[in-house]
Structure formats: structure tokens, C-alpha cells
Motif scaffolding. Sequence first.
Motif, short mmCIF file in Angstrom:
data_model
loop_
_atom_site.label_atom_id
_atom_site.label_comp_id
_atom_site.label_asym_id
_atom_site.label_seq_id
_atom_site.Cartn_x
_atom_site.Cartn_y
_atom_site.Cartn_z
N CYS A 1 -0.14 3.74 3.28
CA CYS A 1 0.29 3.50 4.67
C CYS A 1 1.50 2.59 4.75
O CYS A 1 2.02 2.35 5.84
CB CYS A 1 -0.86 2.95 5.51
SG CYS A 1 -1.25 1.22 5.18
N CYS B 1 -5.58 0.84 5.97
CA CYS B 1 -5.96 2.25 5.90
C CYS B 1 -7.24 2.46 5.08
O CYS B 1 -7.75 3.58 5.02
CB CYS B 1 -4.81 3.09 5.34
SG CYS B 1 -4.44 2.75 3.62
N THR C 1 -7.76 2.53 1.97
CA THR C 1 -7.66 3.17 0.65
C THR C 1 -7.43 2.10 -0.42
O THR C 1 -7.16 0.94 -0.12
CB THR C 1 -6.48 4.17 0.57
OG1 THR C 1 -5.26 3.45 0.64
CG2 THR C 1 -6.55 5.19 1.70
N CYS D 1 0.85 -1.19 0.00
CA CYS D 1 0.00 0.00 0.00
C CYS D 1 0.88 1.23 0.00
O CYS D 1 1.72 1.41 0.88
CB CYS D 1 -0.90 0.00 1.24
SG CYS D 1 -1.80 1.54 1.45
N CYS E 1 -6.73 -1.64 0.85
CA CYS E 1 -5.76 -1.92 1.91
C CYS E 1 -6.53 -2.11 3.22
O CYS E 1 -7.28 -1.21 3.62
CB CYS E 1 -4.77 -0.77 2.04
SG CYS E 1 -3.75 -0.88 3.51
#
Length: 387
Positions: free
Chosen positions: A81, A99, A101, A78, A96
Motif C-alpha cells: 500500500c 493494509c 499485509t 509497505c 503493515c
Amino acid sequence: MEEADQNFKTKKIETDVVKCPSCGGTMVFDPELQALKCEHCGNVSDFKKDFEVVERNIAEGFENAELVGEEEQVAYRCSNCGAEVVINSDETATICPFCGTSHVAKEGSFKGIRPQVVIPFQFGKDKASDFAKKWAKRRLFAPVDFKKKLEPENVHGVYEPCFTFDSDTKSTYYGRVGDIHTRTVGSGKNRRTETYVVYRNVSGVYNEFFDDVMVATNAKFDQRKMDMLSPFDRSRACNYEKKFLSGFFADKYQKNLSESWDDAKKIIDSRIRKDIENSLHCDEVDYLNISTTHTGVTYKYVLLPVYRLVYGYKGKDYGVMINGSSGKAKGKTPKSAIKVSIAVVLAIAAAVGLGFLAFALAKSGALDDFMAISRKIFTSFPLKSLK
Ligand SMILES: [Zn+2]
Ligand SMILES: [Zn+2]
């Protein structure tokens, strides 16, 4: 060696079947059914779990640890993060789990130690979300509307890596410990009690068997986080196979086996120290030298079930972790400014009120009585249970 290779091959062929036999869709592990279920048509396929968990002997050498099969797992990274996760190679990661995203990119085939044991998830995302909401209810300062974010769509199942070690320890120790005594000195007006320490030399042998000392191997799921979410239901542990990972993420281990064994020795050493100190029934330790030998050391590479719930609230990210076998939840919540202000106002009001009360009582000469009663109430009240 040849035989081992052969076993490995047959196992691999068997575990490769994660496509639905009726529609070709992806079969994912369903915690409620403890079986594979087709995401597309709902077809269920049960599989045999092997609860005969084997420990590996450390004497065989860490370098001989079994590795994951070629093209069995793929790693994703990712860029938001920095998390690195592993999934089955026939699946794709689009989010992810750390986090929330979608900044995840495939890094390639994962090469590393093959997990030996897995404690499977025992319930699905709906229940995980319920556990998180129950936990949030007890967070008094959390804003009311944030609880709406604790929905199943924000929940991701991640198998967290840990190594467990067994060791038969034999320790020899020597040192000096002290016992506190009191004596009365002086006479008349100078008569008083003083304390003094009497030291004694100690030495001896201490044996203890350690079973399944758990060592975290990843910064995103470190020792503190693992201890916080423990215990994990060990009675559910079974031998790992690819099917358990289907539909889930696995966190990558960052510390290798020998680094983890060093960490385990530190944990074991501090427990031995505590236990020897307790057995000496002393008030203080001047010094204590302990030397420990480990025999019959075995290890397991275990995957622990952890649901991660990530959500943004007013521009900040928050996360909750839920133990996938017990439902125990831990995490951070935002604080409601209004709720905190109300609490502060109430606390000030209480303090001012107490001040007035003390003033009034002092005026009427009843303060000493009041203090005596308060002391009695507070000393008889089990303060510990308030925590
Ligand atoms: Zn299907
Ligand atoms: Zn991330």
C-alpha cells in the motif's frame, strides 16, 4: 547549545531501557496501565510522565527543530500500500498497520524531527475492538457476519503525526457588504413585495488569538480524517519519549514544518474571514480584503493515538479508525446486498402505499384535508434531528 546537547544525551540513555530487567524480553507500552509491560513475563515498570508541555517558538527557525536520536527509530515501507511507518529501532515490524499485509521491509534508520508531545493510547486493542463493534451495530446496511472481523488481532495502534500552531493574529480589513431589504411596490392587482440589497463600506481591525490549530501532515491521515476523529483529549498530552512508542507504530510526517505552517495559515485565514463576516451582521459579502499579521507563533509536533482496524471482506479491503483517547470510531463497512434490497423493496412499497392512499383520499374528496394535516405534521417535526 552544549547544554541542550547534554540534556538530549541523558534523556536518550534513560529512554533506551525498554528491555525487561527480569527476563530480557521487550517491554511495550500498556495503555490500561499507562506503564511498560513485558510481553514475555508480564513484569510491569512504571515511568514518570512529564505533563509540562512546551511550545517552540517559530522565530527560532524550523531548521533548529530537535531531531530523533541516531539509531532511535527505524522506518519501514509497505510494498503493498506504500505506507511508511516508524517504530523503535529495537523492535521489528512484521505487518503493515494500514493494509494488514506482511509486505513490509526495513528502509533504515529514521532521520527527522523528534516528536515533542504525545497523547498516549488510553485503552488496549480489546477495547478498541469493542468500540468498533459498537460503531458497526449502528451501520444498518452492514452484513451481519462482517462484524466478526472486528477482532483485536486485526487492530494496530498507530501514532498519527500532526503539527499544532498558536498565533496571535492582528487583521485589518476593508470591503463592501450588503443587507437585504424588502419593499412593497405597485398598487391594486400589481401590488407585490420585492427585495433589494443596500451596500455599505466596511473597514476595521480584528484581533484573535489562535490556540493549538491542528494541521495534518500525512496523506493517510489527512485533515479530513483528523477532523473526523477529533477531538483528542489534550489534557492527557505529555512530553514525548521513546517508551510511548514501544509496541506501537508511528506514521511518518510527509509535509515538513514550514509547509504545515502554510496550511495552518490557510485554516486560520478562513476562520478569521468567517469571524469578521459574522461580526459585520450582513446578508451578503460583495468583497472583503483581509491582511493578517502573526506574532508570537509557537508550534508543537504532536503524536495522536489512532487504532487502525483493517480487514478483508469478500475480496475487498475495509478499514476502521478509532480515536485512541475517546473511542470515537469512523470508517467504511461493506453493504449487505440482501439488507439493501429489503430496504429498497420497503421504500417502493411505502411509495406505492402512499400513492394508493392519496388516490383513495382524492376520490373521497378528503385529499386537501390530508395534505393540510401532513404539512402540519412535517413542519412541526424537527427534521434536523433526523440527521
Ligand atoms: Zn520479562
Ligand atoms: Zn500496507
